[in-house]
Design a protein around this motif. Structure first.
Motif, short mmCIF file in Angstrom:
data_model
loop_
_atom_site.label_atom_id
_atom_site.label_comp_id
_atom_site.label_asym_id
_atom_site.label_seq_id
_atom_site.Cartn_x
_atom_site.Cartn_y
_atom_site.Cartn_z
N UNK A 187 0.83 -1.20 0.00
CA UNK A 187 0.00 0.00 0.00
C UNK A 187 0.86 1.25 0.00
N UNK A 188 1.98 1.21 0.71
CA UNK A 188 2.88 2.37 0.72
C UNK A 188 3.38 2.66 -0.69
N UNK A 189 3.80 1.62 -1.42
CA UNK A 189 4.27 1.82 -2.80
C UNK A 189 3.16 2.36 -3.69
N UNK A 190 1.97 1.79 -3.57
CA UNK A 190 0.84 2.23 -4.38
C UNK A 190 0.48 3.68 -4.08
N UNK A 191 0.40 4.02 -2.82
CA UNK A 191 0.04 5.38 -2.43
C UNK A 191 1.10 6.37 -2.88
N UNK A 192 2.35 6.00 -2.74
CA UNK A 192 3.45 6.85 -3.18
C UNK A 192 3.37 7.11 -4.68
N UNK A 193 3.05 6.08 -5.42
CA UNK A 193 2.91 6.21 -6.88
C UNK A 193 1.84 7.25 -7.25
N UNK A 199 2.47 7.56 2.94
CA UNK A 199 1.86 6.60 3.86
C UNK A 199 2.71 6.49 5.11
N UNK A 200 2.06 6.60 6.25
CA UNK A 200 2.71 6.36 7.53
C UNK A 200 2.16 5.03 8.02
N UNK A 245 -7.90 -6.46 -3.16
CA UNK A 245 -8.69 -5.42 -3.80
C UNK A 245 -7.86 -4.78 -4.91
N UNK A 246 -8.53 -4.11 -5.82
CA UNK A 246 -7.83 -3.45 -6.92
C UNK A 246 -7.22 -2.14 -6.44
N UNK A 247 -6.19 -1.72 -7.12
CA UNK A 247 -5.55 -0.44 -6.79
C UNK A 247 -6.56 0.69 -6.89
N UNK A 248 -7.37 0.69 -7.92
CA UNK A 248 -8.32 1.79 -8.11
C UNK A 248 -9.37 1.83 -7.01
N UNK A 249 -9.75 0.68 -6.46
CA UNK A 249 -10.76 0.68 -5.39
C UNK A 249 -10.22 1.33 -4.11
N UNK A 250 -8.90 1.34 -3.95
CA UNK A 250 -8.29 2.03 -2.81
C UNK A 250 -8.02 3.50 -3.14
N UNK A 251 -7.50 3.75 -4.32
CA UNK A 251 -7.09 5.10 -4.69
C UNK A 251 -8.28 6.04 -4.88
#
Length: 123
Positions: free
Chosen positions: A20-26, A31-32, A107-113
């Motif tokens: 999740x940290x990598x995805x959020x950073x992208x 992310x903390x 879950x998919x990346x888009x469902x989180x983002x």
């Protein structure tokens, strides 16, 4: 980058936290990471975040109970619940505690983002 650009991620699975940290950073978010509810509660600066991604099952702890505790103590950050243990009871409790999304692992990346971007735009 905004001072409130951080997202708290609480999950007892280190690979989920790091993923999740990598995805959020992208997507431009900081992310903390926290391994437990206790670790999150010991963090001093809740004002640095605009959202919490919170696992429902945290090694014997309940993410939903943690959310309620936070709300009872004045922390009303929007919450996205994640779970690998979907059930009607979990879903009802999560929605009842107040959340902006309920995601079932994997879950998919888009469902989180997508919900994070909506909250970020309003923050």
């Amino acid at each position: 980058m905004s001072i409130r650009k951080s997202i708290f991620v609480v999950d007892d699975d280190s690979s989920m936290r790091e993923g999740m940290k990598r995805l959020l950073s992208k997507h431009g978010f900081n992310a903390i990471l926290f391994e437990s509810g206790a670790e999150l509660l010991s963090y001093a600066d809740f004002g640095a975040a605009f959202c919490i991604v919170l696992d429902i099952d945290l090694k014997g702890e309940s993410g939903i109970a943690l959310r309620r505790y936070l709300a009872d103590n004045g922390c009303v950050l929007p919450v996205i619940y994640i779970t690998g243990n979907d059930s009607e009871a979990n879903r009802a409790a999560a929605i009842g505690s107040g959340c902006i999304a309920y995601l079932i692992k994997p879950f998919t990346a888009s469902s989180l983002i997508e919900p994070i971007q909506k909250v970020s735009a309003a923050a």
